[in-house]
Write an enzyme that holds these catalytic residues in place. Structure first.
Site, PDB file in Angstrom:
ATOM      1  N   GLY A  80      -7.409  12.334  -4.148  1.00  0.00           N
ATOM      2  CA  GLY A  80      -5.959  12.306  -3.935  1.00  0.00           C
ATOM      3  C   GLY A  80      -5.217  12.622  -5.223  1.00  0.00           C
ATOM      4  N   ALA A  81      -5.742  13.612  -5.968  1.00  0.00           N
ATOM      5  CA  ALA A  81      -5.234  13.873  -7.320  1.00  0.00           C
ATOM      6  C   ALA A  81      -4.069  14.851  -7.354  1.00  0.00           C
ATOM      7  CB  ALA A  81      -6.375  14.395  -8.200  1.00  0.00           C
ATOM      8  N   SER A 131      -3.561  -2.513  -3.539  1.00  0.00           N
ATOM      9  CA  SER A 131      -2.103  -2.602  -3.515  1.00  0.00           C
ATOM     10  C   SER A 131      -1.754  -4.075  -3.688  1.00  0.00           C
ATOM     11  CB  SER A 131      -1.591  -2.109  -2.155  1.00  0.00           C
ATOM     12  OG  SER A 131      -0.250  -2.507  -1.941  1.00  0.00           O
ATOM     13  N   TYR A 161      -1.573  -0.740   7.205  1.00  0.00           N
ATOM     14  CA  TYR A 161      -1.724  -0.491   5.759  1.00  0.00           C
ATOM     15  C   TYR A 161      -2.232  -1.743   5.050  1.00  0.00           C
ATOM     16  CZ  TYR A 161      -0.486   0.930   0.986  1.00  0.00           C
ATOM     17  OH  TYR A 161      -0.524   1.251  -0.352  1.00  0.00           O
ATOM     18  N   ASN A 207      -8.724   7.011  -5.055  1.00  0.00           N
ATOM     19  CA  ASN A 207      -7.268   6.826  -5.027  1.00  0.00           C
ATOM     20  C   ASN A 207      -6.608   7.281  -3.732  1.00  0.00           C
ATOM     21  OD1 ASN A 207      -4.375   6.909  -6.339  1.00  0.00           O
ATOM     22  ND2 ASN A 207      -4.761   8.983  -5.599  1.00  0.00           N
TER      23      ASN A 207
HETATM   24  N1  LIG Z   1       3.219   4.483  -4.282  1.00  0.00           N
HETATM   25  C1  LIG Z   1       3.120   3.173  -4.173  1.00  0.00           C
HETATM   26  O1  LIG Z   1       4.121   2.454  -4.231  1.00  0.00           O
HETATM   27  C2  LIG Z   1       1.757   2.530  -3.988  1.00  0.00           C
HETATM   28  C3  LIG Z   1       1.695   1.132  -4.028  1.00  0.00           C
HETATM   29  C4  LIG Z   1       0.467   0.514  -3.855  1.00  0.00           C
HETATM   30  C5  LIG Z   1      -0.678   1.259  -3.676  1.00  0.00           C
HETATM   31  N2  LIG Z   1      -0.592   2.621  -3.635  1.00  0.00           N
HETATM   32  C6  LIG Z   1      -1.843   3.357  -3.389  1.00  0.00           C
HETATM   33  O2  LIG Z   1      -2.043   4.336  -4.392  1.00  0.00           O
HETATM   34  C7  LIG Z   1      -2.780   5.442  -3.848  1.00  0.00           C
HETATM   35  C8  LIG Z   1      -2.048   6.752  -4.154  1.00  0.00           C
HETATM   36  O3  LIG Z   1      -0.768   6.682  -3.560  1.00  0.00           O
HETATM   37  P1  LIG Z   1       0.453   7.618  -3.991  1.00  0.00           P
HETATM   38  O4  LIG Z   1       1.663   6.773  -3.857  1.00  0.00           O
HETATM   39  O5  LIG Z   1       0.159   8.299  -5.274  1.00  0.00           O
HETATM   40  O6  LIG Z   1       0.427   8.658  -2.761  1.00  0.00           O
HETATM   41  P2  LIG Z   1       0.777  10.225  -2.673  1.00  0.00           P
HETATM   42  O7  LIG Z   1       1.118  10.444  -1.244  1.00  0.00           O
HETATM   43  O8  LIG Z   1       1.765  10.618  -3.717  1.00  0.00           O
HETATM   44  O9  LIG Z   1      -0.617  10.924  -3.007  1.00  0.00           O
HETATM   45  C9  LIG Z   1      -1.735  10.771  -2.169  1.00  0.00           C
HETATM   46  C10 LIG Z   1      -2.624  11.999  -2.289  1.00  0.00           C
HETATM   47  O10 LIG Z   1      -3.768  11.778  -1.441  1.00  0.00           O
HETATM   48  C11 LIG Z   1      -4.045  12.995  -0.754  1.00  0.00           C
HETATM   49  N3  LIG Z   1      -4.713  12.726   0.511  1.00  0.00           N
HETATM   50  C12 LIG Z   1      -4.215  12.079   1.593  1.00  0.00           C
HETATM   51  N4  LIG Z   1      -5.089  12.114   2.603  1.00  0.00           N
HETATM   52  C13 LIG Z   1      -6.176  12.798   2.160  1.00  0.00           C
HETATM   53  C14 LIG Z   1      -7.412  13.180   2.751  1.00  0.00           C
HETATM   54  N5  LIG Z   1      -7.698  12.893   4.035  1.00  0.00           N
HETATM   55  N6  LIG Z   1      -8.307  13.874   2.004  1.00  0.00           N
HETATM   56  C15 LIG Z   1      -8.010  14.204   0.716  1.00  0.00           C
HETATM   57  N7  LIG Z   1      -6.852  13.880   0.105  1.00  0.00           N
HETATM   58  C16 LIG Z   1      -5.945  13.185   0.828  1.00  0.00           C
HETATM   59  C17 LIG Z   1      -2.675  13.626  -0.516  1.00  0.00           C
HETATM   60  O11 LIG Z   1      -2.771  15.023  -0.261  1.00  0.00           O
HETATM   61  C18 LIG Z   1      -1.952  13.290  -1.818  1.00  0.00           C
HETATM   62  O12 LIG Z   1      -2.107  14.318  -2.777  1.00  0.00           O
HETATM   63  C19 LIG Z   1      -2.929   5.153  -2.346  1.00  0.00           C
HETATM   64  O13 LIG Z   1      -4.200   4.592  -2.103  1.00  0.00           O
HETATM   65  C20 LIG Z   1      -1.841   4.124  -2.090  1.00  0.00           C
HETATM   66  O14 LIG Z   1      -2.120   3.286  -0.987  1.00  0.00           O
HETATM   67  C21 LIG Z   1       0.596   3.278  -3.787  1.00  0.00           C
END
Ligand SMILES: NC(=O)c1ccc[n+]([C@@H]2O[C@H](COP(=O)([O-])OP(=O)(O)OC[C@H]3O[C@@H](n4cnc5c(N)ncnc54)[C@H](O)[C@@H]3O)[C@@H](O)[C@H]2O)c1
Length: 249
Positions: free
Chosen positions: A15-16, A140, A153, A88
């Site tokens: 998820g980079a 999270s 979630y 991630n």
């Molecule tokens: N943003 C927040 O507030 C927050 C808070 C707590 C936890 N998180 C966790 O952090 C992690 C990253 O979240 P983020 O906010 O950066 O999200 P984001 O949506 O900005 O990025 C997620 C990335 O994962 C990729 N992805 C999704 N499904 C995929 C799949 N099936 N195969 C390959 N890639 C896939 C997407 O294309 C995207 O580039 C997640 O696990 C999320 O639950 C985020």
């Protein structure tokens, strides 16, 4: 952390192509690591990492059959080394118990839980070969709390906590640590729909004792620490990166 602390380390970040994963991958690249960046979205990956010589991009949907084996095979054919795995990739579809369909439930389990389990299992032989294997999973603050509209979630993020603790038990004997990050309210594409609601955004800004929402780089700095030599006696724990949002009752 000084520049070059991760020279000669190989990192894989899922998820980079966006948000927290992008920031984590760039932080490792800036510290001298070679980073395999995996995402669904290859054009976003290329936009993010084209200028980094030590980034290797791999397009893969983590939820399709054989995704983990495909990635492990690719890594084996491209250097065959891995020191640090950052699971991630994740999604946050809103849901309540009464209206959660089987399909939504499965979608959330597939990316947030099943992909993490399978990829870690397939990459374990390479992590065991490392001098200091590290697994960093994205949980999270919802790994030990619950919130409105976060039924599926929150369930998946509790599973991340349980899975990571169990990984730490099984893998200590190989010198591998497994920990999970617990971000609070971080500004990314995933959280944008939630923070578009001004009242919700204000709530989380006020709730954090640091008085702001988090940035992806806040989480990346914590990932660097959990991946470093300095954290070699820390395993099986969750690290909150939430500006103090949940410490206060
Ligand atoms: N943003 C927040 O507030 C927050 C808070 C707590 C936890 N998180 C966790 O952090 C992690 C990253 O979240 P983020 O906010 O950066 O999200 P984001 O949506 O900005 O990025 C997620 C990335 O994962 C990729 N992805 C999704 N499904 C995929 C799949 N099936 N195969 C390959 N890639 C896939 C997407 O294309 C995207 O580039 C997640 O696990 C999320 O639950 C985020």
């Amino acid at each position: 952390m000084s520049q070059g602390d991760f020279n000669n380390k190989v990192v894989l970040v899922t998820g980079a192509a966006s948000g927290i994963g992008e920031a984590i991958a760039k932080a490792f690249l800036e510290q001298g690591a070679e980073v395999i960046v995996v995402d669904l979205d290859i054009s976003a990956l290329n936009n993010c990492f084209d200028s980094y010589d030590l980034a290797k991009s791999l397009q893969q949907d983590l939820t399709v059959a054989n995704a983990a084996a495909t990635i492990a095979d690719w890594v084996a054919r491209n250097g065959g080394r891995l020191d640090i795995l950052v699971n991630n990739a994740g999604r946050a579809l809103p849901s309540e118990i009464g209206t959660t369909t089987d399909e939504l439930w499965q979608t959330m389990m597939d990316i947030n839980v099943n992909a993490m389990f399978r990829l870690t299992r397939e990459l374990l032989p390479l992590l065991k070969d490392s001098d200091a294997g590290r697994i960093i999973n994205l949980g999270s603050i919802m790994s030990d709390m619950a919130g409105p509209n976060l039924f599926a979630y929150g369930t998946t993020k509790h599973a991340v906590a349980g899975m990571t603790k169990s990984m730490s038990v099984d893998l200590g004997k190989f010198g591998i640590t497994a920990n999970y990050l617990q971000p609070g309210a971080i500004v990314t594409a995933l959280s944008k729909p939630f923070f578009d609601d001004a009242t919700f955004k204000q709530y989380w800004e006020d709730k954090a004792s640091m008085g702001r929402l988090g940035q992806p780089e806040d989480v990346a700095h914590a990932a660097l620490f959990l991946a470093s030599e300095k954290s070699s006696f820390i395993t099986g724990v969750g690290l909150n990166v939430d500006g103090g949002a949940i410490v206060m009752f």
